[in-house]
Motif scaffolding. Sequence first.
Motif, PDB file in Angstrom:
ATOM      1  N   ILE A 185      -4.945   6.360   0.337  1.00 39.73           N
ATOM      2  CA  ILE A 185      -4.341   5.028   0.380  1.00 39.73           C
ATOM      3  C   ILE A 185      -4.559   4.399  -0.988  1.00 39.73           C
ATOM      4  O   ILE A 185      -5.690   4.218  -1.428  1.00 39.73           O
ATOM      5  CB  ILE A 185      -4.967   4.160   1.467  1.00 39.73           C
ATOM      6  CG1 ILE A 185      -4.766   4.790   2.839  1.00 39.73           C
ATOM      7  CG2 ILE A 185      -4.357   2.753   1.436  1.00 39.73           C
ATOM      8  CD1 ILE A 185      -5.443   4.060   3.967  1.00 39.73           C
ATOM      9  N   ASN A 186      -3.473   4.068  -1.672  1.00 37.88           N
ATOM     10  CA  ASN A 186      -3.526   3.459  -2.988  1.00 37.88           C
ATOM     11  C   ASN A 186      -2.632   2.240  -3.040  1.00 37.88           C
ATOM     12  O   ASN A 186      -1.636   2.168  -2.342  1.00 37.88           O
ATOM     13  CB  ASN A 186      -3.037   4.437  -4.070  1.00 37.88           C
ATOM     14  CG  ASN A 186      -3.860   5.688  -4.143  1.00 37.88           C
ATOM     15  OD1 ASN A 186      -5.051   5.665  -3.930  1.00 37.88           O
ATOM     16  ND2 ASN A 186      -3.210   6.793  -4.439  1.00 37.88           N
ATOM     17  N   ASN A 187      -2.975   1.306  -3.889  1.00 36.46           N
ATOM     18  CA  ASN A 187      -2.048   0.217  -4.187  1.00 36.46           C
ATOM     19  C   ASN A 187      -1.158   0.657  -5.324  1.00 36.46           C
ATOM     20  O   ASN A 187      -1.602   1.321  -6.248  1.00 36.46           O
ATOM     21  CB  ASN A 187      -2.794  -1.045  -4.598  1.00 36.46           C
ATOM     22  CG  ASN A 187      -3.419  -1.737  -3.419  1.00 36.46           C
ATOM     23  OD1 ASN A 187      -2.982  -1.552  -2.287  1.00 36.46           O
ATOM     24  ND2 ASN A 187      -4.418  -2.536  -3.679  1.00 36.46           N
TER      25      ASN A 187
ATOM     26  N   LYS B 201       0.844  -1.181   0.000  1.00 37.24           N
ATOM     27  CA  LYS B 201       0.000   0.000   0.000  1.00 37.24           C
ATOM     28  C   LYS B 201       0.883   1.235   0.000  1.00 37.24           C
ATOM     29  O   LYS B 201       1.967   1.247   0.577  1.00 37.24           O
ATOM     30  CB  LYS B 201      -0.884   0.030   1.234  1.00 37.24           C
ATOM     31  CG  LYS B 201      -1.958  -1.008   1.229  1.00 37.24           C
ATOM     32  CD  LYS B 201      -2.830  -0.867   2.439  1.00 37.24           C
ATOM     33  CE  LYS B 201      -3.919  -1.902   2.425  1.00 37.24           C
ATOM     34  NZ  LYS B 201      -4.759  -1.801   3.611  1.00 37.24           N
TER      35      LYS B 201
END
Length: 63
Positions: free
Chosen positions: A60-62, A27
């Motif tokens: 929050i990003n992958n 993440k």
Amino acid sequence: MSKNLSEKKKNIIESIKKKYAQMPSPKKIVFYAKNLVVVLKSEQQLKTWIERYPNGRYTINNI
């Protein structure tokens, strides 16, 4: 001999790419506050930054 060496390098690079493709992506947490941008690795770090800057925002990003 140089052809064998370059082929060997290509094989090594391909094996590394395959290994990382199988791994779950981590993440990426980016925290924004006034005049501040921080990239975090864990949610525990996020909690600490939110305590310091309660008006901050985050994403929050992958990867």
